[in-house]
Scaffold this motif. Structure first.
Motif, PDB file in Angstrom:
ATOM      1  N   LEU A 203       0.851  -1.185   0.000  1.00  5.62           N
ATOM      2  CA  LEU A 203       0.000   0.000   0.000  1.00  5.62           C
ATOM      3  C   LEU A 203       0.887   1.235   0.000  1.00  5.62           C
ATOM      4  CD1 LEU A 203      -2.748   1.441   0.248  1.00  5.62           C
ATOM      5  CD2 LEU A 203      -2.495   1.268   2.732  1.00  5.62           C
ATOM      6  N   ALA A 204       0.654   2.117  -0.991  1.00  6.95           N
ATOM      7  CA  ALA A 204       1.412   3.364  -1.099  1.00  6.95           C
ATOM      8  C   ALA A 204       0.464   4.533  -0.872  1.00  6.95           C
ATOM      9  CB  ALA A 204       2.064   3.488  -2.470  1.00  6.95           C
ATOM     10  N   THR A 205       0.901   5.483  -0.049  1.00  7.94           N
ATOM     11  CA  THR A 205       0.099   6.664   0.263  1.00  7.94           C
ATOM     12  C   THR A 205       0.958   7.901   0.035  1.00  7.94           C
ATOM     13  OG1 THR A 205      -1.148   5.438   1.935  1.00  7.94           O
ATOM     14  CG2 THR A 205      -1.276   7.837   2.016  1.00  7.94           C
ATOM     15  N   SER A 206       0.419   8.872  -0.714  1.00  9.98           N
ATOM     16  CA  SER A 206       1.177  10.094  -0.979  1.00  9.98           C
ATOM     17  C   SER A 206       0.845  11.145   0.063  1.00  9.98           C
ATOM     18  CB  SER A 206       0.853  10.632  -2.382  1.00  9.98           C
ATOM     19  OG  SER A 206      -0.398  11.301  -2.381  1.00  9.98           O
ATOM     20  N   SER A 207       1.679  12.185   0.097  1.00  6.81           N
ATOM     21  CA  SER A 207       1.464  13.274   1.054  1.00  6.81           C
ATOM     22  C   SER A 207       0.176  14.028   0.768  1.00  6.81           C
ATOM     23  CB  SER A 207       2.653  14.242   0.992  1.00  6.81           C
ATOM     24  OG  SER A 207       2.872  14.685  -0.343  1.00  6.81           O
ATOM     25  N   ALA A 208      -0.321  13.932  -0.480  1.00  8.21           N
ATOM     26  CA  ALA A 208      -1.570  14.597  -0.834  1.00  8.21           C
ATOM     27  C   ALA A 208      -2.781  13.695  -0.644  1.00  8.21           C
ATOM     28  CB  ALA A 208      -1.515  15.081  -2.285  1.00  8.21           C
ATOM     29  N   GLY A 209      -2.561  12.476  -0.136  1.00  9.89           N
ATOM     30  CA  GLY A 209      -3.681  11.590   0.144  1.00  9.89           C
ATOM     31  C   GLY A 209      -4.019  10.606  -0.960  1.00  9.89           C
ATOM     32  N   HIS A 210      -3.194  10.529  -2.008  1.00  7.47           N
ATOM     33  CA  HIS A 210      -3.445   9.561  -3.078  1.00  7.47           C
ATOM     34  C   HIS A 210      -2.953   8.179  -2.646  1.00  7.47           C
ATOM     35  CE1 HIS A 210      -4.527  12.793  -5.754  1.00  7.47           C
ATOM     36  NE2 HIS A 210      -3.402  13.421  -5.448  1.00  7.47           N
ATOM     37  N   ASN A 211      -3.738   7.151  -2.952  1.00  7.06           N
ATOM     38  CA  ASN A 211      -3.400   5.790  -2.566  1.00  7.06           C
ATOM     39  C   ASN A 211      -3.285   4.895  -3.797  1.00  7.06           C
ATOM     40  OD1 ASN A 211      -3.516   6.405   0.213  1.00  7.06           O
ATOM     41  ND2 ASN A 211      -5.735   6.117   0.222  1.00  7.06           N
ATOM     42  N   ALA A 212      -2.429   3.897  -3.677  1.00  7.50           N
ATOM     43  CA  ALA A 212      -2.293   2.870  -4.708  1.00  7.50           C
ATOM     44  C   ALA A 212      -1.882   1.584  -4.013  1.00  7.50           C
ATOM     45  CB  ALA A 212      -1.267   3.276  -5.765  1.00  7.50           C
ATOM     46  N   SER A 213      -2.306   0.441  -4.547  1.00  5.89           N
ATOM     47  CA  SER A 213      -1.995  -0.835  -3.902  1.00  5.89           C
ATOM     48  C   SER A 213      -1.822  -1.909  -4.956  1.00  5.89           C
ATOM     49  CB  SER A 213      -3.097  -1.224  -2.922  1.00  5.89           C
ATOM     50  OG  SER A 213      -4.326  -1.412  -3.600  1.00  5.89           O
ATOM     51  N   CYS A 214      -1.132  -2.974  -4.536  1.00  9.19           N
ATOM     52  CA  CYS A 214      -0.982  -4.161  -5.370  1.00  9.19           C
ATOM     53  C   CYS A 214      -0.732  -5.346  -4.446  1.00  9.19           C
ATOM     54  CB  CYS A 214       0.157  -4.001  -6.379  1.00  9.19           C
ATOM     55  SG  CYS A 214       1.804  -3.796  -5.655  1.00  9.19           S
ATOM     56  N   SER A 215      -0.916  -6.550  -4.946  1.00  9.25           N
ATOM     57  CA  SER A 215      -0.717  -7.750  -4.140  1.00  9.25           C
ATOM     58  C   SER A 215      -0.128  -8.839  -5.012  1.00  9.25           C
ATOM     59  CB  SER A 215      -2.036  -8.217  -3.511  1.00  9.25           C
ATOM     60  OG  SER A 215      -2.992  -8.493  -4.504  1.00  9.25           O
ATOM     61  N   ASP A 216       0.539  -9.781  -4.360  1.00  8.37           N
ATOM     62  CA  ASP A 216       1.161 -10.878  -5.084  1.00  8.37           C
ATOM     63  C   ASP A 216       1.524 -11.970  -4.086  1.00  8.37           C
ATOM     64  OD1 ASP A 216       2.397 -11.208  -8.055  1.00  8.37           O
ATOM     65  OD2 ASP A 216       3.639 -12.281  -6.595  1.00  8.37           O
ATOM     66  N   MET A 217       1.640 -13.183  -4.596  1.00  9.82           N
ATOM     67  CA  MET A 217       2.028 -14.295  -3.731  1.00  9.82           C
ATOM     68  C   MET A 217       3.545 -14.452  -3.677  1.00  9.82           C
ATOM     69  SD  MET A 217      -0.889 -17.079  -4.846  1.00  9.82           S
ATOM     70  CE  MET A 217      -0.293 -18.297  -3.668  1.00  9.82           C
ATOM     71  N   GLY A 218       4.259 -13.712  -4.542  1.00  8.34           N
ATOM     72  CA  GLY A 218       5.701 -13.823  -4.578  1.00  8.34           C
ATOM     73  C   GLY A 218       6.383 -12.760  -3.738  1.00  8.34           C
ATOM     74  N   THR A 219       7.435 -12.174  -4.305  1.00 10.12           N
ATOM     75  CA  THR A 219       8.220 -11.187  -3.553  1.00 10.12           C
ATOM     76  C   THR A 219       8.261  -9.833  -4.237  1.00 10.12           C
ATOM     77  OG1 THR A 219      10.230 -11.969  -4.646  1.00 10.12           O
ATOM     78  CG2 THR A 219       9.683 -12.950  -2.511  1.00 10.12           C
ATOM     79  N   SER A 220       7.305  -9.556  -5.130  1.00  7.23           N
ATOM     80  CA  SER A 220       7.226  -8.234  -5.751  1.00  7.23           C
ATOM     81  C   SER A 220       5.857  -8.067  -6.387  1.00  7.23           C
ATOM     82  CB  SER A 220       8.322  -8.044  -6.806  1.00  7.23           C
ATOM     83  OG  SER A 220       8.116  -8.914  -7.898  1.00  7.23           O
ATOM     84  N   CYS A 221       5.504  -6.791  -6.600  1.00  5.05           N
ATOM     85  CA  CYS A 221       4.286  -6.471  -7.357  1.00  5.05           C
ATOM     86  C   CYS A 221       4.433  -5.065  -7.914  1.00  5.05           C
ATOM     87  CB  CYS A 221       3.017  -6.606  -6.498  1.00  5.05           C
ATOM     88  SG  CYS A 221       2.861  -5.418  -5.142  1.00  5.05           S
ATOM     89  N   ASP A 222       3.627  -4.753  -8.939  1.00  8.86           N
ATOM     90  CA  ASP A 222       3.692  -3.454  -9.610  1.00  8.86           C
ATOM     91  C   ASP A 222       2.568  -2.553  -9.134  1.00  8.86           C
ATOM     92  OD1 ASP A 222       5.939  -3.614 -11.331  1.00  8.86           O
ATOM     93  OD2 ASP A 222       4.821  -4.979 -12.626  1.00  8.86           O
ATOM     94  N   LEU A 223       2.950  -1.349  -8.690  1.00 13.72           N
ATOM     95  CA  LEU A 223       1.951  -0.329  -8.345  1.00 13.72           C
ATOM     96  C   LEU A 223       1.670   0.501  -9.586  1.00 13.72           C
ATOM     97  CD1 LEU A 223       3.190   1.060  -4.900  1.00 13.72           C
ATOM     98  CD2 LEU A 223       1.080  -0.185  -5.303  1.00 13.72           C
ATOM     99  N   ASP A 224       0.403   0.557  -9.991  1.00 14.09           N
ATOM    100  CA  ASP A 224       0.053   1.420 -11.114  1.00 14.09           C
ATOM    101  C   ASP A 224      -0.952   2.474 -10.645  1.00 14.09           C
ATOM    102  OD1 ASP A 224      -2.210  -0.073 -10.778  1.00 14.09           O
ATOM    103  OD2 ASP A 224      -2.149  -1.034 -12.742  1.00 14.09           O
ATOM    104  N   GLN A 225      -1.422   3.262 -11.606  1.00 13.38           N
ATOM    105  CA  GLN A 225      -2.339   4.366 -11.315  1.00 13.38           C
ATOM    106  C   GLN A 225      -1.745   5.329 -10.281  1.00 13.38           C
ATOM    107  OE1 GLN A 225      -6.112   2.564 -10.280  1.00 13.38           O
ATOM    108  NE2 GLN A 225      -6.598   2.166 -12.423  1.00 13.38           N
TER     109      GLN A 225
END
Length: 533
Positions: A203-225
């Protein structure tokens, strides 16, 4: 006195016998009204059927005492503690706090909860009510929980065992890497050694309140939008059986700057000032102008304007502003085209029309020109101009002043901007005709005559010509304002003409009257005439 057998929850009561009594009854009366008793003819008996987790008041009566109501006594004994029933364990996933609950049998006893992990790590929790929280259990472990009631004397049977996992351990070595091309951030992590995990969530949260998330069963994932120009803080949680565990330590990353907007250009000769609105997240800017000829001009700045210097004339430049920060340096604005001023016309040439006081100026065409203006200036207050279309290479002016040296130049006109002045060439107009012409002779002196005049502006030299009706002609030349003519015939009426000779053109003036040879001196003055060859 009374003693409790913890295993059987039986109370043994002893007393001192009184005189004359042959039967005794021992009573146990709880605070909630429960009663139990035993009979004996001796000095002791055992009371059975006590309820767990109660405080009993103990009293002994004898048959010699007529007592119908036993209210209790100051002698108190606590029964065996109740066993905890219906024990459950509830996990707060995000904090890894385990709350163990049970059905409370009595408020008159305490409880101990024991937690044992599969790896051999044990922990306890004491409570007076019907629940107890474990705050520091190891993450990612399978624990068994049991509850035991106790008093200051006895310990109850252990409750049934509850088995459950604690929250999964947070991942470690979290990293964030932004791809400036795809505008996605690759979030990576390392599994914790004790992890019992079915999936991970970032879960990524910006200082302006924008959020983005991703999930995966491995050891990495791509955050888009992701939103441009933001600084994000990202955490990763491990998930097991629908339970997201504590978050990892946060890491931060910046997204690419936003696209510069509202680009405008102010142009003057070879310099353009490019301006734009601030782009969110930009640390600096680069401005690049590429001409249709391949010429490139650039500038950099950390403000919102920049000067492009050394722009070429007659070019169409495509100007773009690039926003840059530590993450990315390829966020480019829309193209803003700029047509620079046409180049000044070259190969300026002039020619005179001698009989009309007119001149023609010609030039070589300039790229991107939509028209031309030619200027004539004699620096004495006389000014003239003429124009040409984008396809023309010459134009003409009339009414030039005689005897003047004109400065001549041409300017190319553009759609929005005009060229600088071309190189200046000089043009000498038709010389002004001489005036106040006089002629005199003496036939007794070698048949000669003298012609004189007032000079005409712009004349380089003069020629005086005498012509008789019989066809006799004589002339003289000079760069002064008089000359002598010889071999004149006597008794003739000569027409006197004086020419002013210029660099390219001549002008002529005639004396009023005639020069008559063989007589006394005649002098005539003529007004100025229009120039002619």
């Amino acid at each position: 006195m009374a003693e409790l057998d913890c295993d059987t929850n039986t109370m043994s009561v002893n007393w001192t016998q009184t005189t004359g009594s042959d039967e005794y009854m021992a009573w146990a009366i709880s605070t909630d009204g429960h009663r139990a008793s035993c009979n004996s003819t001796s000095n002791h008996c055992s009371i059975h059927g006590l309820r767990c987790g109660r405080i009993y008041e103990v009293a002994v009566t004898s048959s010699s005492i007529d007592c119908d109501v036993i209210a209790g006594s100051d002698y108190k004994v606590q029964s065996a503690p109740c066993k905890a029933e219906n024990a459950t364990a509830e996990l707060n996933c995000s904090s890894n706090v385990m709350m163990v609950k049970w059905q409370e049998g009595s408020t008159a006893q305490n409880y101990t909860v024991r937690a044992a992990s599969a790896s051999g790590v044990n922990s306890t929790c004491d409570a007076t009510g019907s629940g107890c929280s474990f705050l520091d259990l190891s993450c990612g472990q399978l624990y068994t929980f049991s509850v035991t009631g106790y008093t200051n004397v006895c310990v109850s049977d252990m409750s049934h065992v509850v088995e459950t996992h604690t929250a999964p351990c947070p991942p470690i070595s979290v990293s964030a890497d932004l791809n400036c091309t795809t505008r996605k951030a690759l979030i990576g992590w390392t599994k914790a050694s004790a992890a019992v995990v079915t999936a991970y969530s970032a879960l990524a949260t910006s200082s302006a309140g924008h959020n983005a998330s991703c999930s995966d069963m491995g050891t990495s994932c791509d955050l888009d939008q992701l939103v441009c120009g933001q600084r994000y803080s990202v955490v990763v949680q491990a998930i097991h059986a629908g339970c997201p565990g504590p978050a990892s330590a946060p890491v931060t990353f910046s997204t690419e700057p936003c696209v510069p907007m509202n680009v405008s250009v102010e142009y003057n000769v070879s310099v353009a000032r490019v301006m734009w609105s601030p782009a969110e997240g930009a640390a600096s800017y680069s401005v690049r102008a590429v001409a249709n000829s391949g010429s490139v001009v650039a500038c950099t700045t950390n403000t919102t304007s920049c000067f492009l210097r050394g722009l070429l004339c007659s070019q169409v430049y495509n100007i773009a502003v690039t926003a840059m920060n530590q993450a990315c340096g390829d966020v480019v604005s829309d193209i803003s085209p700029l047509k620079t001023a046409p180049c000044p016309p070259t190969n300026i040439q002039t020619s005179l029309s001698c009989d009309q006081l007119a001149a023609t100026v010609s030039w070589q065409q300039s790229g991107l020109a939509v028209g031309y203006v030619a200027y004539f200036d004699n620096q004495s207050g006389h000014y003239a101009s003429c124009t040409g279309t984008d396809t023309e290479t010459s134009c003409a002016v009339r009414g030039l002043a005689c005897g003047s040296i004109y400065r001549v130049w041409v300017k190319a006109l553009g759609e929005q901007y005009n060229s600088t002045d071309s190189s200046v060439v000089s043009l000498t107009s038709v010389p002004c005709p001489p005036h106040s012409i006089e002629a005199s002779m003496d036939c007794q002196v070698r048949s000669t005559a003298t012609a004189s005049w007032q000079p005409g502006a712009g004349a380089v030299s003069y020629a005086a010509v005498l012509t008789s009706p019989s066809g006799h002609v004589t002339s003289c030349s000079t760069n002064a304002t008089s000359c002598q003519l010889s071999a004149l015939d006597c008794d003739e009426e000569y027409n006197v003409t004086v020419k002013a000779l210029g660099e390219a053109c001549n002008s002529t003036a005639h004396m009023a009257g005639h020069l008559i040879t063989g007589r006394e001196r005649w002098a005539f003055t003529v007004p100025q005439r229009s120039p002619s060859d």
